[in-house]
Scaffold this motif. Structure first.
Motif, PDB file in Angstrom:
ATOM      1  N   TYR A  21       0.643  -1.422  -0.086  1.00 24.74           N
ATOM      2  CA  TYR A  21      -0.060  -0.147  -0.145  1.00 24.74           C
ATOM      3  C   TYR A  21       0.973   1.377  -0.143  1.00 24.74           C
ATOM      4  CZ  TYR A  21      -4.356  -2.588  -0.078  1.00 24.74           C
ATOM      5  OH  TYR A  21      -5.441  -3.257  -0.402  1.00 24.74           O
ATOM      6  N   GLU A  22       2.131   1.065   0.604  1.00 22.50           N
ATOM      7  CA  GLU A  22       2.834   2.398   0.540  1.00 22.50           C
ATOM      8  C   GLU A  22       3.116   2.616  -1.170  1.00 22.50           C
ATOM      9  OE1 GLU A  22       6.386   1.316   3.098  1.00 22.50           O
ATOM     10  OE2 GLU A  22       5.238   2.329   4.644  1.00 22.50           O
ATOM     11  N   ARG A  27       3.792   6.691  -0.797  1.00 19.75           N
ATOM     12  CA  ARG A  27       4.067   7.272   0.412  1.00 19.75           C
ATOM     13  C   ARG A  27       3.609   6.466   1.687  1.00 19.75           C
ATOM     14  NH1 ARG A  27      -0.823   9.495   2.478  1.00 19.75           N
ATOM     15  NH2 ARG A  27      -2.218   9.689   1.448  1.00 19.75           N
ATOM     16  N   PRO A  28       4.569   6.715   2.624  1.00 25.52           N
ATOM     17  CA  PRO A  28       4.404   5.953   3.978  1.00 25.52           C
ATOM     18  C   PRO A  28       2.828   6.107   4.508  1.00 25.52           C
ATOM     19  CG  PRO A  28       6.378   7.281   3.980  1.00 25.52           C
ATOM     20  CD  PRO A  28       5.649   7.776   2.872  1.00 25.52           C
ATOM     21  N   ALA A  29       2.561   5.075   5.375  1.00 19.99           N
ATOM     22  CA  ALA A  29       1.209   5.363   6.145  1.00 19.99           C
ATOM     23  C   ALA A  29       0.910   6.700   6.923  1.00 19.99           C
ATOM     24  CB  ALA A  29       1.038   4.210   6.862  1.00 19.99           C
ATOM     25  N   ASP A  30      -0.123   7.335   7.016  1.00 19.22           N
ATOM     26  CA  ASP A  30      -0.323   8.517   7.610  1.00 19.22           C
ATOM     27  C   ASP A  30      -0.668   8.428   8.970  1.00 19.22           C
ATOM     28  OD1 ASP A  30      -0.308  10.445   5.487  1.00 19.22           O
ATOM     29  OD2 ASP A  30      -2.239   9.748   4.637  1.00 19.22           O
ATOM     30  N   ASN A  31      -0.785   7.094   9.291  1.00 21.85           N
ATOM     31  CA  ASN A  31      -1.257   6.846  10.776  1.00 21.85           C
ATOM     32  C   ASN A  31      -0.986   5.220  10.974  1.00 21.85           C
ATOM     33  OD1 ASN A  31      -1.878   7.371  13.526  1.00 21.85           O
ATOM     34  ND2 ASN A  31      -4.156   7.479  12.779  1.00 21.85           N
ATOM     35  N   ASN A  32      -0.501   4.909  12.117  1.00 22.55           N
ATOM     36  CA  ASN A  32      -0.511   3.573  12.673  1.00 22.55           C
ATOM     37  C   ASN A  32      -0.840   3.355  14.119  1.00 22.55           C
ATOM     38  OD1 ASN A  32       2.644   1.467  13.056  1.00 22.55           O
ATOM     39  ND2 ASN A  32       0.478   0.949  12.754  1.00 22.55           N
ATOM     40  N   PRO A  33      -2.276   3.524  14.161  1.00 21.66           N
ATOM     41  CA  PRO A  33      -2.751   3.774  15.540  1.00 21.66           C
ATOM     42  C   PRO A  33      -2.578   2.260  16.431  1.00 21.66           C
ATOM     43  CG  PRO A  33      -4.553   3.198  14.044  1.00 21.66           C
ATOM     44  CD  PRO A  33      -3.291   3.747  13.195  1.00 21.66           C
ATOM     45  N   MET A  34      -2.283   1.261  15.877  1.00 19.20           N
ATOM     46  CA  MET A  34      -2.167  -0.051  16.676  1.00 19.20           C
ATOM     47  C   MET A  34      -1.381  -0.889  15.739  1.00 19.20           C
ATOM     48  SD  MET A  34      -5.934  -1.668  16.588  1.00 19.20           S
ATOM     49  CE  MET A  34      -6.676  -0.206  17.079  1.00 19.20           C
ATOM     50  N   PRO A  35      -0.583  -1.914  16.323  1.00 24.38           N
ATOM     51  CA  PRO A  35       0.407  -2.813  15.574  1.00 24.38           C
ATOM     52  C   PRO A  35      -0.316  -3.674  14.356  1.00 24.38           C
ATOM     53  CG  PRO A  35       0.657  -3.075  17.911  1.00 24.38           C
ATOM     54  CD  PRO A  35      -0.479  -2.297  17.607  1.00 24.38           C
ATOM     55  N   GLN A  41      -4.631   8.656   4.317  1.00 23.94           N
ATOM     56  CA  GLN A  41      -5.799   9.610   4.115  1.00 23.94           C
ATOM     57  C   GLN A  41      -5.456   9.988   2.370  1.00 23.94           C
ATOM     58  OE1 GLN A  41      -5.456  13.526   6.066  1.00 23.94           O
ATOM     59  NE2 GLN A  41      -7.659  13.824   5.728  1.00 23.94           N
ATOM     60  N   ALA A  42      -6.677   9.258   2.093  1.00 30.21           N
ATOM     61  CA  ALA A  42      -6.868   9.248   0.593  1.00 30.21           C
ATOM     62  C   ALA A  42      -7.482  10.614  -0.107  1.00 30.21           C
ATOM     63  CB  ALA A  42      -7.540   8.200   0.096  1.00 30.21           C
ATOM     64  N   ALA A  43      -8.046  11.321   0.797  1.00 35.68           N
ATOM     65  CA  ALA A  43      -8.882  12.666   0.400  1.00 35.68           C
ATOM     66  C   ALA A  43      -9.038  13.240   1.703  1.00 35.68           C
ATOM     67  CB  ALA A  43     -10.117  12.595  -0.397  1.00 35.68           C
ATOM     68  N   PRO A  44      -9.411  14.587   1.515  1.00 32.64           N
ATOM     69  CA  PRO A  44      -9.679  15.433   3.055  1.00 32.64           C
ATOM     70  C   PRO A  44     -10.423  14.604   4.093  1.00 32.64           C
ATOM     71  CG  PRO A  44      -9.807  16.999   1.244  1.00 32.64           C
ATOM     72  CD  PRO A  44      -9.791  15.603   0.577  1.00 32.64           C
ATOM     73  N   ALA A  45     -11.603  13.926   3.714  1.00 34.74           N
ATOM     74  CA  ALA A  45     -12.420  13.274   4.563  1.00 34.74           C
ATOM     75  C   ALA A  45     -12.634  11.578   4.509  1.00 34.74           C
ATOM     76  CB  ALA A  45     -13.805  13.630   4.763  1.00 34.74           C
ATOM     77  N   ALA A  46     -11.539  11.284   3.684  1.00 34.88           N
ATOM     78  CA  ALA A  46     -11.483   9.796   3.214  1.00 34.88           C
ATOM     79  C   ALA A  46     -10.186   9.058   3.638  1.00 34.88           C
ATOM     80  CB  ALA A  46     -11.961   9.626   1.581  1.00 34.88           C
ATOM     81  N   TRP A  47     -10.412   7.909   4.203  1.00 35.35           N
ATOM     82  CA  TRP A  47      -9.214   7.092   4.704  1.00 35.35           C
ATOM     83  C   TRP A  47      -9.415   5.665   4.238  1.00 35.35           C
ATOM     84  CZ3 TRP A  47      -5.425   9.221   8.216  1.00 35.35           C
ATOM     85  CH2 TRP A  47      -5.437  10.209   8.588  1.00 35.35           C
ATOM     86  N   VAL A  48      -8.307   5.127   3.972  1.00 31.00           N
ATOM     87  CA  VAL A  48      -8.165   3.704   3.657  1.00 31.00           C
ATOM     88  C   VAL A  48      -7.263   2.967   4.959  1.00 31.00           C
ATOM     89  CG1 VAL A  48      -7.238   1.893   2.302  1.00 31.00           C
ATOM     90  CG2 VAL A  48      -8.293   3.981   1.300  1.00 31.00           C
ATOM     91  N   GLN A  49      -8.071   2.226   5.718  1.00 31.85           N
ATOM     92  CA  GLN A  49      -7.489   1.518   6.683  1.00 31.85           C
ATOM     93  C   GLN A  49      -7.194   0.011   6.190  1.00 31.85           C
ATOM     94  OE1 GLN A  49     -10.857   1.730   9.470  1.00 31.85           O
ATOM     95  NE2 GLN A  49      -9.624   3.111  10.898  1.00 31.85           N
ATOM     96  N   VAL A  50      -5.916  -0.331   6.565  1.00 35.86           N
ATOM     97  CA  VAL A  50      -5.385  -1.798   6.205  1.00 35.86           C
ATOM     98  C   VAL A  50      -5.197  -2.537   7.540  1.00 35.86           C
ATOM     99  CG1 VAL A  50      -3.658  -2.878   5.284  1.00 35.86           C
ATOM    100  CG2 VAL A  50      -4.276  -0.849   3.984  1.00 35.86           C
ATOM    101  N   THR A  51      -5.995  -3.436   7.668  1.00 38.11           N
ATOM    102  CA  THR A  51      -6.017  -4.025   9.158  1.00 38.11           C
ATOM    103  C   THR A  51      -5.697  -5.683   8.832  1.00 38.11           C
ATOM    104  OG1 THR A  51      -7.173  -4.259  11.191  1.00 38.11           O
ATOM    105  CG2 THR A  51      -8.337  -4.408   9.346  1.00 38.11           C
TER     106      THR A  51
END
Length: 116
Positions: A21-22, A27-35, A41-51
């Motif tokens: 996904y990078e 680019r690197p991930a914008d956030n890594n809230p947990m392992p 962040q794909a657009a101002p109010a749109a995110w892609v979460q990979v889990t």
């Protein structure tokens, strides 16, 4: 009122998925809230979460609308993301699709508009 939309992509291995996904997002991930979760962040109010979710891995799908599909697909291919051929869909919309290492589907959409 909804403030953000988050697409969730289920994978088996977060490290290999993060690497793929990078390349997709260039680019690197914008956030890594947990392992087990990384976010772009794909657009101002749109995110892609990979889990990590082995039971659902490979069954996710999301689309990205891009301004210039040829440019987007060519740039992704240069980074090792092998989008398929660009095909005409309907009403001027064009599509190209790729699968991530788990088999999740990502489609680039050219000619997208809010109203047809």
């Amino acid at each position: 009122m909804i403030e953000h939309v988050l697409a969730v992509v289920a994978v088996h291995d977060i490290d290999s998925a993060r690497e793929w996904y990078e390349k997709l997002f260039d680019r690197p991930a914008d956030n890594n809230p947990m392992p087990s979760l990384v976010e772009w962040q794909a657009a101002p109010a749109a995110w892609v979460q990979v889990t990590v979710d082995p039971e659902r891995a490979g069954s996710s799908q999301f689309n990205v609308a891009v301004e210039d599909i040829e440019l987007f697909v060519d740039a992704a291919r240069s980074r090792g993301i092998d989008f398929g051929n660009i095909v005409d869909a309907n009403k001027g919309v064009r599509l190209s699709t790729v699968s991530d290492p788990d088999g999740n589907s990502v489609s680039a959409i050219g000619g997208f508009r809010e109203h047809y």
